[in-house]
Design a protein around this motif. Structure first.
Motif, mmCIF file in Angstrom:
data_model
loop_
_atom_site.group_PDB
_atom_site.id
_atom_site.type_symbol
_atom_site.label_atom_id
_atom_site.label_comp_id
_atom_site.label_asym_id
_atom_site.label_seq_id
_atom_site.Cartn_x
_atom_site.Cartn_y
_atom_site.Cartn_z
ATOM 1 N N TYR A 62 -5.572 0.927 0.867
ATOM 2 C CA TYR A 62 -5.955 0.113 -0.292
ATOM 3 C C TYR A 62 -4.765 -0.068 -1.225
ATOM 4 O O TYR A 62 -3.952 0.846 -1.383
ATOM 5 C CB TYR A 62 -7.069 0.794 -1.103
ATOM 6 C CG TYR A 62 -8.351 0.963 -0.327
ATOM 7 C CD1 TYR A 62 -9.249 -0.094 -0.199
ATOM 8 C CD2 TYR A 62 -8.642 2.186 0.281
ATOM 9 C CE1 TYR A 62 -10.416 0.067 0.524
ATOM 10 C CE2 TYR A 62 -9.812 2.354 1.004
ATOM 11 C CZ TYR A 62 -10.698 1.290 1.125
ATOM 12 O OH TYR A 62 -11.844 1.436 1.837
ATOM 13 N N ILE A 63 -4.704 -1.240 -1.868
ATOM 14 C CA ILE A 63 -3.750 -1.412 -2.967
ATOM 15 C C ILE A 63 -4.566 -1.191 -4.243
ATOM 16 O O ILE A 63 -5.454 -1.984 -4.564
ATOM 17 C CB ILE A 63 -3.120 -2.821 -2.960
ATOM 18 C CG1 ILE A 63 -2.504 -3.141 -1.587
ATOM 19 C CG2 ILE A 63 -2.038 -2.915 -4.039
ATOM 20 C CD1 ILE A 63 -2.075 -4.607 -1.424
ATOM 21 N N GLU A 91 -1.124 1.288 -7.992
ATOM 22 C CA GLU A 91 -0.055 0.749 -7.137
ATOM 23 C C GLU A 91 0.378 -0.632 -7.623
ATOM 24 O O GLU A 91 1.573 -0.929 -7.683
ATOM 25 C CB GLU A 91 -0.515 0.714 -5.674
ATOM 26 C CG GLU A 91 -0.509 2.110 -5.053
ATOM 27 C CD GLU A 91 -1.230 2.175 -3.714
ATOM 28 O OE1 GLU A 91 -0.798 2.987 -2.871
ATOM 29 O OE2 GLU A 91 -2.221 1.455 -3.510
ATOM 30 N N ASP A 150 -2.919 4.510 2.147
ATOM 31 C CA ASP A 150 -4.319 4.945 2.272
ATOM 32 C C ASP A 150 -5.265 3.782 2.594
ATOM 33 O O ASP A 150 -6.483 3.941 2.600
ATOM 34 C CB ASP A 150 -4.785 5.695 1.008
ATOM 35 C CG ASP A 150 -4.965 4.749 -0.184
ATOM 36 O OD1 ASP A 150 -4.488 3.590 -0.116
ATOM 37 O OD2 ASP A 150 -5.582 5.177 -1.186
ATOM 38 N N ASP A 199 0.873 -1.191 0.000
ATOM 39 C CA ASP A 199 0.000 0.000 0.000
ATOM 40 C C ASP A 199 0.906 1.237 0.000
ATOM 41 O O ASP A 199 1.145 1.871 1.026
ATOM 42 C CB ASP A 199 -0.896 -0.040 1.254
ATOM 43 C CG ASP A 199 -1.743 1.213 1.392
ATOM 44 O OD1 ASP A 199 -1.838 1.986 0.412
ATOM 45 O OD2 ASP A 199 -2.289 1.431 2.494
ATOM 46 N N LEU A 200 1.396 1.587 -1.198
ATOM 47 C CA LEU A 200 2.487 2.561 -1.319
ATOM 48 C C LEU A 200 2.188 3.919 -0.682
ATOM 49 O O LEU A 200 3.073 4.564 -0.146
ATOM 50 C CB LEU A 200 2.862 2.760 -2.794
ATOM 51 C CG LEU A 200 3.322 1.499 -3.539
ATOM 52 C CD1 LEU A 200 3.626 1.827 -4.990
ATOM 53 C CD2 LEU A 200 4.543 0.883 -2.868
ATOM 54 N N ASN A 201 0.927 4.372 -0.766
ATOM 55 C CA ASN A 201 0.632 5.697 -0.201
ATOM 56 C C ASN A 201 -0.096 5.625 1.145
ATOM 57 O O ASN A 201 -0.634 6.619 1.621
ATOM 58 C CB ASN A 201 -0.164 6.555 -1.195
ATOM 59 C CG ASN A 201 -1.527 5.934 -1.485
ATOM 60 O OD1 ASN A 201 -1.839 4.837 -1.021
ATOM 61 N ND2 ASN A 201 -2.342 6.643 -2.245
HETATM 62 CA CA CA Z 1 -2.862 2.696 -1.522
#
Ligand code: CA
Length: 294
Positions: free
Chosen positions: A211-212, A216, A209, A205-207
């Motif tokens: 969610y993937i 992403e 938030d 979940d790179l940012n």
């Molecule tokens: Ca995300």
């Protein structure tokens, strides 16, 4: 490489390091009686020195503070260290001896970074993440990456290396501090299924938030495919892979993978835990690391 040699040397010389520490501690642990005697001796020496130098003005300097105070400070530091080690043992899957050994390895890594790499490591920008300046003592990105690569056989994309670092550096200090180091390694090396699943989800979940998303997944998978030359649309294969991942893992069909979707999918197919790239150490490297730790 020099650092890894140093880590290996450290692991193999654990017994020697432990002996040296014990000797240091014995020197610090004065009995109240010898401590008081030493304080009196030091006091006499200082008074004598002051008289000799003609500076006996009675003003309190850093040097002629009562020695008993520094003994109290040492005792206080020891007590708070003992409490921290005990608290880390309770929070992790490590024994007290392992916590101590990981603590020593941490100090060795921090010291190597201070001598080998005098400048702060450059922070690679990751989509949606604001890079933070490293602050205070800790294991920096460069040292951590070497460790992942050489000790834990994590051979993976830069973006994943960086996210694994963030999974350890939970409080965004820009370096991995002692507590985060030991807690992170607990999941990394001995995590339960739940802990490792949450760890992998956090990494993907790179940012952050929750969610993937398709973007992403695309970012994570785009370098995993060998693109055929002269392909009209080189990204087509990656997009197909993203859709395949969504079909397998987006259990509630909302077009993105939540922590719950991820957990559900990985529970039914454990191989999906590292679906978007390696983010956990190999079993062999874990066993080797743990068997040489003590
Ligand atoms: Ca995300």
């Amino acid at each position: 490489m020099a650092l890894m040699k140093s880590v290996s040397l450290f692991l193999s010389s654990g017994r020697r390091a432990s002996l040296a520490r014990k000797q240091r501690e014995e020197r610090v642990e004065e009995t109240p009686q010898t401590s008081a005697n030493n304080a009196r001796t030091r006091g006499r020496r200082r008074r004598q020195d002051n008289r000799n130098q003609g500076t006996g003005s009675g003003r309190m300097t850093e040097d002629n503070k009562p020695a008993g105070r520094s003994t109290t400070k040492v005792t206080h530091v020891k007590t708070s260290n003992t409490k921290l080690m005990e608290s880390l043992r309770r929070q992790t899957h490590f024994t007290r001896l392992e916590v101590d050994a990981l603590c020593k390895l941490y100090k060795r890594l921090v010291n190597s970074a201070n001598t080998v790499i005098p400048v702060a490591a450059p922070v690679a920008p990751v989509a949606g993440i604001t890079p933070v300046q490293s602050s205070g003592e800790g294991v920096d990105r460069i040292v951590f990456r070497e460790l992942l690569h050489n000790t834990f056989d994590v051979i993976t994309e830069e973006v994943l290396m960086d996210r694994i670092f963030c999974a350890f550096d939970k409080n965004n200090f820009g370096v991995i501090r002692l507590e985060d180091w030991i807690i992170g390694l607990s999941t990394f090396l001995r995590g339960t299924f739940e802990e490792r699943t949450s760890f992998a989800f956090f990494v993907y979940d790179l940012n952050n938030d929750g969610y993937i998303t398709r973007e992403e997944m695309f970012h994570l998978l785009k370098n995993s495919l060998v693109k055929p030359p002269q392909e009209e649309d080189p990204d087509e294969g990656v997009r197909d892979l993203v859709e395949l991942a969504l079909r397998k893992m987006d259990c509630d069909r909302d077009g993105k993978i939540s922590a719950r979707d991820f957990h559900e999918a990985v529970s039914s197919e454990p191989l999906l835990m590292e679906a978007f790239g390696q983010c956990l150490p190999t079993d062999n490297s874990c066993q080797t690391f743990l068997s040489t730790l003590l």
